[in-house]
Enzyme design. Structure first.
Site, PDB file in Angstrom:
ATOM      1  N   GLU A  39      16.572  12.767   0.145  1.00 32.06           N
ATOM      2  CA  GLU A  39      15.324  13.496  -0.131  1.00 32.06           C
ATOM      3  C   GLU A  39      15.010  14.456   1.018  1.00 32.06           C
ATOM      4  OE1 GLU A  39      12.641  14.405  -1.577  1.00 32.06           O
ATOM      5  OE2 GLU A  39      12.000  13.048  -3.174  1.00 32.06           O
ATOM      6  N   ARG A 131       3.164   4.732   1.498  1.00 32.21           N
ATOM      7  CA  ARG A 131       4.099   5.208   2.526  1.00 32.21           C
ATOM      8  C   ARG A 131       4.133   6.731   2.476  1.00 32.21           C
ATOM      9  NH1 ARG A 131       8.371   7.546   0.287  1.00 32.21           N
ATOM     10  NH2 ARG A 131       9.218   6.800  -1.706  1.00 32.21           N
ATOM     11  N   ASN A 133       5.568  10.400   2.007  1.00 32.85           N
ATOM     12  CA  ASN A 133       6.508  11.020   1.096  1.00 32.85           C
ATOM     13  C   ASN A 133       6.801  12.440   1.593  1.00 32.85           C
ATOM     14  OD1 ASN A 133       8.134  10.515  -1.175  1.00 32.85           O
ATOM     15  ND2 ASN A 133       6.800  11.696  -2.502  1.00 32.85           N
ATOM     16  N   GLU A 151       5.260   1.250  -5.246  1.00 34.99           N
ATOM     17  CA  GLU A 151       6.164   1.442  -6.380  1.00 34.99           C
ATOM     18  C   GLU A 151       6.696   0.096  -6.874  1.00 34.99           C
ATOM     19  OE1 GLU A 151       8.947   5.041  -6.141  1.00 34.99           O
ATOM     20  OE2 GLU A 151       8.539   4.580  -4.037  1.00 34.99           O
ATOM     21  N   ASN A 183       3.935  15.030  -3.608  1.00 32.30           N
ATOM     22  CA  ASN A 183       5.342  15.398  -3.592  1.00 32.30           C
ATOM     23  C   ASN A 183       5.549  16.838  -3.150  1.00 32.30           C
ATOM     24  OD1 ASN A 183       8.109  14.675  -4.022  1.00 32.30           O
ATOM     25  ND2 ASN A 183       7.422  13.320  -5.650  1.00 32.30           N
ATOM     26  N   ASP A 235       9.529  16.703  -8.754  1.00 28.90           N
ATOM     27  CA  ASP A 235       9.685  15.999  -7.480  1.00 28.90           C
ATOM     28  C   ASP A 235       9.538  17.006  -6.336  1.00 28.90           C
ATOM     29  OD1 ASP A 235      10.479  14.200  -5.412  1.00 28.90           O
ATOM     30  OD2 ASP A 235      11.743  13.100  -6.800  1.00 28.90           O
TER      31      ASP A 235
END
Length: 330
Positions: A39, A131, A133, A151, A183, A235
């Site tokens: 990511e 958390r 991202n 999640e 995101n 995303d």
């Protein structure tokens, strides 16, 4: 006569340009992997290296496309959401791990099995199980980053997260709250618009952006995946010099290139994997789209069908260029 000749030359140039666009060959290639959940790609233009994270594996990685050299450092604190170089301090990185914003010094070439990061600040003290991202730095070097709620089997508990702005004073300021899965984000070339994704909305929002003070106003929706019949969840995101956004489609198998002024899809770049997580322009000319993907939760049978799931891809031949990514100013 001179004008006629000029017009003929101009038409010829335009035809050549169009022909070049039509014949440009698109190249989609896996370049490094496999990762569990790669990511947040960040192209460091100064070093010509690609930084990214493997969230679940708790790693920060750096890859050199020219040398094919990969190095990673393990962060013991918890899942790592994003990583950004610090301006003026080569080898210094800020990153989000659990709800800590932390800093390390790393040469980017040595594999480190356990880092000892310095904690700079903590967010979401009034929340449980969130958390860090996605996050990026703006033109002034401020960090804009958000959290994601707890999640369970890739389903996120709603309305437990926030979107923050953090300046050199390291004091977090909540800009948007509550959100569910903060995101992708991107600023346009003119630096007067911030694009933002809260994933489960399946929409891309835009805000008027004032770059000096870093203020947001006038929220509106510029892209709706459902209305556009685009599959997957939005995303990570980036933007090109033409002002068009590129949205990674998680469980959608590609990246959507969208004109935010009309909300129309220009094209969708299909990848041979379904879990596409984020993207960023890089390379010497900023004309390569680096795309991160995930293999999280996939069965051996699924991995056999998608052997490059969890790889980082390089997409070339798009005919557009991105913007230089900003670093964080301490």
């Amino acid at each position: 006569m001179r004008n006629i000749i000029y017009n003929i030359l101009l038409v010829g140039l335009c035809l050549a340009f169009v022909h070049g666009r039509r014949t440009r060959r698109l190249e989609i290639k896996p370049i490094v992997g496999r990762f569990e959940h790669s990511e947040e790609p960040h192209w460091d233009h100064q070093s010509q290296k690609l930084y990214f994270v493997d969230i679940e594996a708790q790693k920060i990685c750096r890859f050199g496309p020219a040398t094919k050299q990969l190095a990673c450092v393990y962060i013991p604190n918890g899942p790592v959401g994003m990583v950004i170089p610090v301006a003026g301090e080569p080898g210094t990185l800020v990153f989000g791990t659990r709800t800590d914003l932390a800093k390390i010094s790393w040469d980017g070439t040595s594999n480190i099995t356990r880092a000892d990061p310095e904690i700079l600040t903590v967010v979401d003290r009034d929340r449980n199980g969130t958390r860090w991202n996605d996050g990026k730095a703006d033109s002034s070097g401020r960090l804009w980053a958000g959290t994601i709620g707890p999640e369970v089997n890739e389903v996120v508990v709603p309305n437990q997260a926030s979107f923050y702005r953090i300046g050199s004073d390291l004091v977090p300021k909540r800009e948007l709250s509550p959100v569910t899965n903060s995101n992708g984000l991107a600023w346009n070339l003119q630096d007067d618009t911030l694009y933002y994704i809260d994933t489960p909305t399946r929409k891309v929002a835009a805000f008027d952006y004032e770059p000096i003070n870093g203020t947001l106003s006038n929220k509106r929706i510029v892209f709706d995946l459902q209305k556009s019949n685009v599959s997957g969840l939005p995303d990570g995101m980036t933007i090109d010099r033409n002002g068009n956004i590129w949205v990674a489609l998680y469980n959608g198998g590609g990246v959507a290139n969208v004109d935010p002024s009309t909300g129309k899809v220009i094209r969708i770049i299909k990848l041979p994997v379904q879990k596409v997580t984020s993207c960023a322009f890089g390379g010497p000319l900023l004309d390569t789209l680096f795309v991160t993907t995930s293999s999280r939760g996939m069965t051996p049978e699924q991995l056999n069908e998608e052997p490059h799931a969890g790889y980082v891809f390089a997409v070339k031949g798009l005919g557009v260029q991105g913007l230089v990514a900003n670093s964080f100013k301490m």
